[in-house]
Design a protein around this motif. Structure first.
Motif: not given
Lengths: 308, 260
Positions: B49-53, B69-70, B169-179, B183-186
């Motif tokens: 499941l991908t959640i954007f934020g 950190d998120v 999921n460590i490292g499952g949250v990745q910053f795509l840009s500055q803001s 987040a990818t959850l299993h």
């Protein structure tokens, strides 16, 4: 390919289930048994919760037994009167079994009880059958034709009161043991998810001296109705019948049974019985092994139910 | 069901003047789900499941140093659970002791930017009840010895992790840009149906800043749901149907493979 089971609430591989159904169907067609005693443990080994394996097993047994009962009905080897008396006992036993099942489930001892019943019954029936068939095999090897037990001999069962005449089976016997056998098998059907043919057939032959040609048809008739009743009991009290699981197993089973029946015709009676005995014993040993060997994990989780 | 990967629309409304942010640092975090329902279909075998934020008013300097950190959690519905322990009786392994917990989240999936211990210290996690090890499992019988309760609580978490219902999921949250982050959850194959709560926690330099949440309903898809509802609401009718179906299959089998 995964398939989601709506009642078990889990995703399983549909090909594994089809293969399981086909393998059990093959064996049941070969040996003329319902196969419930194989399908339920197999489902449990495949991590289906035992409560669902048992209830769904009972549902699946209906398909193969109904198919067989129809064949016997056509041949006239089905004693409806005897079947009906067995049924009256069977339904009472099944209702009691359904209640005990719910109680054990709430107490957390259901898995243990199912395993114990399997080990005891499969172990006993398998052991007796193996001894009997090995003796028969040795006799035929020695050149002596296997002597069938005379069905005219009477034992203590035939001295009980409330006698009733069963014409198709050419039998005049008390209704007490008939009701008793029916009730015992109904009880086991509800708890073990089996049709009970593997106990019913020897019981009818050796205890009641029912002629062998009528036994299978009558037993199948009783199994269809008792399994149907068991399915109803489980679906209305425990909600543990998974229709998708049952359907996949039935499709595999019905197809497998046809090939099994053909393979069975190539083997002699004693050989078939010896093989079936070995199979039954293997299942009993496997379940017994799980009871006595330290499990990988001592803890288990269940969603608490409202009962108790 | 790869389609379960939810695309999420996010609303970037941060249009405040740059000097205003620097003065107050009111960073905040937003997450968005494009759908509030995930349907479990017949071929469901677990999914990601991908959640954007997005971070709002993030300090560019801290951001460049990677000190934001998120921590994202998807928590399933709570249900009472019985944990049973087997012990040896007459040579057999039998369920003997048991402990009932009143409200245990059936599933608990975590995605983080880094190792949890690198984000903040254990005390903060405890205060926030964050992470599988910090959720409070309330025993039904509080008179049991704390040692026993602890033992069963640990076993409960261990079992949940082993079956994939509690996952990290460590490292499952990745910053795509500055803001913007993803987040990818299993989701385990046996993920429970019901209302799940997605929460995102923002940390800056190990200090908890802000939390946000969203609701997600996981439901069985139309057909599976119909069967489930039928089985639970009309058990008797369902049983009759199951019997009819079995007889039909048996009868059809005889016709298709007729041998007498």
């Amino acid at each position: 390919m995964g398939i989601y089971l709506p009642i078990a609430e889990m995703s399983v591989n549909v090909f594994v289930l089809l293969a399981m159904g086909a393998a059990v169907g093959f064996l049941s067609g070969m040996f003329g048994v319902g196969g419930g005693f194989l399908i339920t443990p197999l489902l449990i080994f495949y991590n289906i919760p035992p409560a669902i394996a048992v209830a769904t097993g009972a549902n699946q047994v209906i398909a193969s037994s109904f198919s067989g009962a129809l064949a016997h009905l056509k041949r006239g080897t089905l004693d409806f009167k005897l079947g009906t008396v067995l049924l009256i006992g069977g339904i009472a036993g099944s209702a009691a079994g359904g209640f005990v099942f719910a109680l054990l489930r709430a107490l957390g001892q259901l898995d243990l009880f199912i395993s114990l019943l399997y080990v005891v019954f499969l172990g006993t029936v398998g052991g007796l059958m193996l001894i009997e068939s090995v003796n028969a095999l040795r006799l035929t090897k020695g050149g002596v034709p296997p002597a069938l037990k005379k069905s005219g001999q009477h034992n203590w069962i035939h001295r009980l009161p409330f006698k009733m005449r069963f014409r198709t089976s050419k039998l005049f016997v008390s209704v007490i043991p008939v009701l008793g056998i029916g009730a015992g098998i109904g009880f086991l059907s509800a708890i073990m998810g089996v049709g009970g043919g593997f106990i019913m057939v020897p019981a009818l032959i050796y205890l009641l001296k029912v002629p062998t040609n009528v036994v299978v048809g009558t037993s199948l008739f009783q199994i269809v109705v008792v399994s149907a009743f068991t399915t109803l009991v489980h679906s209305s009290t425990n909600q543990t019948v998974d229709i998708i699981l049952a359907l996949v197993l039935m499709v595999g089973g019905v197809a497998g049974a046809q090939y099994g029946a053909k393979a069975g015709q190539k083997l002699r009676g004693e050989q078939l019985r010896a093989l079936l005995a070995l199979l039954v014993l293997a299942v009993a040993l496997r379940l017994g092994f799980d009871l006595f060997v330290k499990p990988q994990n001592l803890y288990s989780l269940t969603v608490a139910s409202g009962l108790l | 069901m790869r389609a379960a990967a939810l695309l999420a629309a996010l609303v970037l409304t941060a249009a405040l003047p740059a000097h205003a942010q620097e003065a107050a640092h009111p960073e905040s975090i937003q997450i968005g789900l494009s759908t509030d329902r995930v349907a479990i279909t017949a071929d469901f075998a677990g999914a990601d499941l991908t959640i954007f934020g997005a971070l709002e008013n993030a300090d560019p300097l801290i951001n460049r140093q990677g000190r934001y950190d998120v921590y994202v959690v998807l928590e399933g519905p709570a249900r009472p659970v019985v944990v049973r322990r087997k012990s040896r009786v007459l040579g057999m392994w039998i369920n003997t002791q048991s402990e009932t917990f009143v409200n245990v989240p059936v599933s608990y999936s975590v995605a983080t930017t880094r190792q949890p211990q690198d984000i903040t210290d254990p005390n903060n996690y405890r205060q926030l009840s964050l992470g599988a090890n910090n959720i409070y499992m309330e025993p039904e019988d509080k008179r049991d010895s704390p040692l026993t309760i602890q033992e069963f609580t640990d076993a409960l978490r261990d079992r949940k992790q082993a079956t994939g219902l509690y996952s990290d999921n460590i490292g499952g949250v990745q910053f795509l840009s500055q803001s913007l982050f993803r987040a990818t959850l299993h989701l385990a194959p046996n993920v429970p149906v019901g209302t799940h709560k997605a929460r995102a926690f923002l940390f800056r330099n190990g200090i908890f800043i802000k939390e946000t949440s969203a609701q997600l309903a996981i439901v069985k898809s139309g057909f599976e749901q119909t069967i489930y509802r039928f089985a639970t609401d009309h058990g008797f009718g369902y049983g009759l149907f199951a019997i009819g179906l079995a007889m039909l299959t048996g009868w059809l089998g005889r016709i298709v493979f007729r041998r007498d």
